[in-house]
Design an enzyme around this catalytic site. Structure first.
Site: not given
Ligand code: DAK
Length: 257
Positions: A65, A108, A111, A131
Site C-alpha cells: 500500500a 498489500g 496480499e 508492515e
Molecule cells: N509506498 C509508497 N512509495 C513506495 C513504496 C510504498 N509501499 N515502496 C516503494 N516506494 C517508492 C519509494 O519511496 C521510492 O520513491 P522516491 O523516494 O524515489 O520518490 C520509489 O518507490 C523506489 O523505491 P526505493 O528507492 O525504496 O527502491 P529500493 O530498490 O531501494 O527498495 C523496496 C525497494 C521495495 C525494498 C523499498 O522501496 C521498500 O521497502 N518499500 C516499502 C515496502 C513496504 O514496507 N511495503 C508495505 C507497505 S504497508 C489495507 C490493505 C492493505 C494494506 C493496508 C491497508 N486496507 C484494506 C485498509 C497494506 C499495507 C502495506 O502494504
C-alpha cells in the site's frame, strides 16, 4: 484509467490487468485500487473474457500500500475511506485470476497476489509482509492467507520480522505455483490463462467457488457445497458437450451455457 492498464485478448479469451505506477514500484494507492476493482468488474462481466491476469513489471508486482498516502491517516480516516470494500469486491471476482509476479510483492502487494487464484513468479520475485517495520501489521489478509498457505512457522517469521522470502522458498512452501526465468513469467501466466479459457467457464466458476469454500467451511459443509455445484453443472450444455466430445474423440467447444 491511469494506474491500471487493461490489455484484453478477445480472440484468446483472456485479459491482462497491468499495475502501472512503475516509479513508485506499483505502490497501491487508493486510485490504483479503485481502478483495479473497476477493471476486474468490467472483465468479470465480459463473456469474451474467461481468465484474468494481474501483473506489474519486472522490478515490482507491487511494493505494498502507498505508505506516503497512509502516513498521516487516523483510524477514523481509515474507517471512512473503507478500503476493505475495494478488497472485498476484488475477492468476489468470479473468474479465475492469475498473478504474474516479478520483483517485489510486499505488504498489500503480497496480499493481492494471495488474493489471486494462482501465482506464476519470476526467479527474481520476493514476497514479504514488512508492515511490522512500519509499526503496523498486515491488514488485507496477510496474517490469514499467508498462514494458510505456508503454515504457522514461516508466516510468523515473515509477519513478526518483516523478512522477505525469495521465489524458491515461496515455491517450496506452496505460496506460488511455478517459477520461471524473468523473461518468461508473463508468457507462462498467459499459457495458463489460455488453457483455462478453453474449458467450461461455468465449471471453472463453480470449481473456483468450491475450492475457496475450503477456507471457511467445515469439511462437511465444504463437501455439501461441492456436491451442489457438481450437480448444478449437469444442467449445463457444457457438461453435455464435454462428455460428448470425450466419447466422440474430438476437442470440446465450451460456450458457457
Ligand atoms: N509506498 C509508497 N512509495 C513506495 C513504496 C510504498 N509501499 N515502496 C516503494 N516506494 C517508492 C519509494 O519511496 C521510492 O520513491 P522516491 O523516494 O524515489 O520518490 C520509489 O518507490 C523506489 O523505491 P526505493 O528507492 O525504496 O527502491 P529500493 O530498490 O531501494 O527498495 C523496496 C525497494 C521495495 C525494498 C523499498 O522501496 C521498500 O521497502 N518499500 C516499502 C515496502 C513496504 O514496507 N511495503 C508495505 C507497505 S504497508 C489495507 C490493505 C492493505 C494494506 C493496508 C491497508 N486496507 C484494506 C485498509 C497494506 C499495507 C502495506 O502494504
Amino acid at each position: 484509467m491511469q494506474f491500471v492498464l487493461i490489455e484484453p485478448n478477445i480472440a484468446e479469451n483472456y485479459a491482462i490487468l497491468r499495475l502501472n505506477r512503475p516509479r513508485e514500484l506499483n505502490a497501491l494507492n487508493l486510485q490504483l485500487m479503485q481502478e483495479l476493482r473497476a477493471g476486474l468488474q468490467l472483465l468479470d462481466a465480459d463473456d469474451n473474457i474467461r481468465c484474468i491476469i494481474i501483473t506489474g513489471n519486472e522490478r515490482a508486482f507491487a511494493a505494498g500500500a502507498d505508505i506516503k498516502q497512509m502516513q498521516e491517516r487516523t483510524a477514523i480516516d481509515m474507517l471512512k475511506i473503507d478500503q476493505f470494500s475495494t478488497w472485498d469486491a476484488i475477492r468476489k471476482t468470479k473468474k479465475p485470476i492469475i498473478a504474474a509476479v516479478s520483483g517485489f510483492a510486499l505488504g498489500g502487494g503480497c496480499e493481492l497476489a494471495m488474493l489471486c487464484d494462482m501465482v506464476i513468479a519470476s526467479e527474481t520475485a520476493m514476497f514479504g509482509q514488512p508492515e511490522i517495520k512500519l509499526g503496523v501489521m498486515p491488514g488485507a489478509g496477510g496474517t490469514q492467507r499467508l498462514t494458510r498457505a505456508v503454515g504457522k512457522a514461516l508466516a510468523m517469521e515473515m509477519v513478526l520480522t518483516g523478512r522477505f522470502i525469495d521465489a524458491n522458498k515461496a515455491y517450496q512452501f506452496g505460496l506460488i505455483n511455478k517459477i520461471v526465468p524473468v523473461e518468461y513469467y508473463l508468457q507462462e501466466a498467459i499459457t495458463l490463462a489460455k488453457e483455462i479459457a478453453q474449458l467450461s467457464p461455468l465449471a471453472i466458476r463453480l470449481a473456483k467457488e468450491s475450492v475457496n469454500k475450503a477456507f471457511d467451511a467445515t469439511l462437511n459443509e465444504g463437501l455439501e457445497f461441492e456436491r451442489k455445484n457438481f450437480y448444478m453443472l449437469f444442467a449445463s450444455q457444457d457438461q453435455k458437450e464435454g462428455m460428448a466430445a470425450f466419447v466422440e474423440k474430438r476437442t470440446a467447444h465450451f460456450e458457457g451455457k
